[in-house]
Design an enzyme around this catalytic site. Sequence first.
Site, PDB file in Angstrom:
ATOM      1  N   THR A  49       0.878  -1.178   0.000  1.00 43.63           N
ATOM      2  CA  THR A  49       0.000   0.000   0.000  1.00 43.63           C
ATOM      3  C   THR A  49       0.910   1.220   0.000  1.00 43.63           C
ATOM      4  O   THR A  49       1.978   1.200   0.611  1.00 43.63           O
ATOM      5  CB  THR A  49      -0.844  -0.018   1.302  1.00 43.63           C
ATOM      6  OG1 THR A  49      -1.770  -1.093   1.213  1.00 43.63           O
ATOM      7  CG2 THR A  49      -1.611   1.288   1.509  1.00 43.63           C
ATOM      8  N   THR A  88      -0.665   2.060   6.566  1.00 45.34           N
ATOM      9  CA  THR A  88      -0.554   0.827   5.778  1.00 45.34           C
ATOM     10  C   THR A  88      -0.657  -0.366   6.729  1.00 45.34           C
ATOM     11  O   THR A  88      -0.342  -0.244   7.909  1.00 45.34           O
ATOM     12  CB  THR A  88       0.788   0.791   5.013  1.00 45.34           C
ATOM     13  OG1 THR A  88       0.979  -0.521   4.486  1.00 45.34           O
ATOM     14  CG2 THR A  88       1.988   1.137   5.887  1.00 45.34           C
ATOM     15  N   GLY A 137     -11.245  -1.687   1.971  1.00 41.80           N
ATOM     16  CA  GLY A 137     -10.403  -1.618   3.164  1.00 41.80           C
ATOM     17  C   GLY A 137     -10.230  -0.202   3.682  1.00 41.80           C
ATOM     18  O   GLY A 137     -10.907   0.735   3.254  1.00 41.80           O
ATOM     19  N   ASP A 138      -9.277  -0.077   4.603  1.00 41.36           N
ATOM     20  CA  ASP A 138      -9.063   1.202   5.283  1.00 41.36           C
ATOM     21  C   ASP A 138      -8.602   2.315   4.351  1.00 41.36           C
ATOM     22  O   ASP A 138      -8.845   3.493   4.629  1.00 41.36           O
ATOM     23  CB  ASP A 138      -8.012   1.023   6.386  1.00 41.36           C
ATOM     24  CG  ASP A 138      -6.678   0.579   5.807  1.00 41.36           C
ATOM     25  OD1 ASP A 138      -6.629  -0.539   5.237  1.00 41.36           O
ATOM     26  OD2 ASP A 138      -5.701   1.335   5.891  1.00 41.36           O
TER      27      ASP A 138
HETATM   28  N1  GLY Z   1      -4.312  -1.439   4.233  1.00 47.04           N
HETATM   29  C1  GLY Z   1      -4.720  -1.949   2.982  1.00 47.04           C
HETATM   30  C2  GLY Z   1      -5.849  -2.857   3.062  1.00 47.04           C
HETATM   31  O1  GLY Z   1      -5.988  -3.615   4.029  1.00 47.04           O
HETATM   32  O2  GLY Z   1      -6.631  -2.866   2.162  1.00 47.04           O
END
Ligand code: GLY
Length: 287
Positions: A156, A207, A186-187
Amino acid sequence: MKPVIVVHGGAGRVPEEDEEERWEGCRRAALAGWRRLLQGGSALDAVEEAVAFLEDHPLFNAGRGSVLNAAGEVEMDASLMDGGRLHAGAVGAVRNLRNPIRLARRVLDDGRHILLVAEGADRFARDIGISGCSGEELVTERQRARWEAMKDSPGTVGAVAVDGAGGIAAATSTGGLLRKRPGRVGDSALIGAGTYADHLLGAASVTGHGEAIMRVVLAKTAVDLLAGDRHPQDAARLAMAVLGERGQGEGGIILVDRKGRVGHAHNAPVMSCAFMDKTSDAPSLLW
Ligand code: GLY
């Protein structure tokens, strides 16, 4: 105000043979963002530029080079935030775009919504003239082989910056988790979890394992930890403790405060990071 940019290329277990190229990618991305600042660009322009650079780099898990989901396809998330106005833009589960961060920027500039996902985001891209690409164009041979071997590939990407006028911003982009369910967001698409900026305090890009990061709303948690003039390095370490102890997850974070001070921390084995400010001739690596 003293401008600064910090870039990360993800935290996790990285194949040893990739490490050097990843660090070099972060260094070049920091330079791309820094040049944007020198040309008079805002902190928001700079983080967009740095992240777009890493989306184009096939070694990172963002844009071309993203990991493949359970169906063997690329689905990406990205977000960015302008801390001065608390304006934000984000896209989730987008498929046919080379640079999701550029679409997130257009969502922010449009101002009507903050997060667009899947077909609705693709349609918005077409409506505003951002040209798409085929899903196959985003798939690298390396990621296809890792998908077949069930080997995850962290990477990421993200950036935080302060500009000469005191503007502050953060951006994050990812292909997400290997073999995630199609439609999983995701986040990195969520303001507060993967990305946050507030000019009263600072900016953060995160990340790591998205589900753990979301549980502790990590980017906003980290920015809040800057209150009382706490140094970003201390705030970054505290944020990682929250991720590990409360979120039960691994990851990393970059932080900048409104004075341009920098912090970074990770509880995953490796995180590639670079920063650039007026005191450096070239981007420096952060270990
Ligand atoms: N941090 C990236 C995800 O988990 O999608």
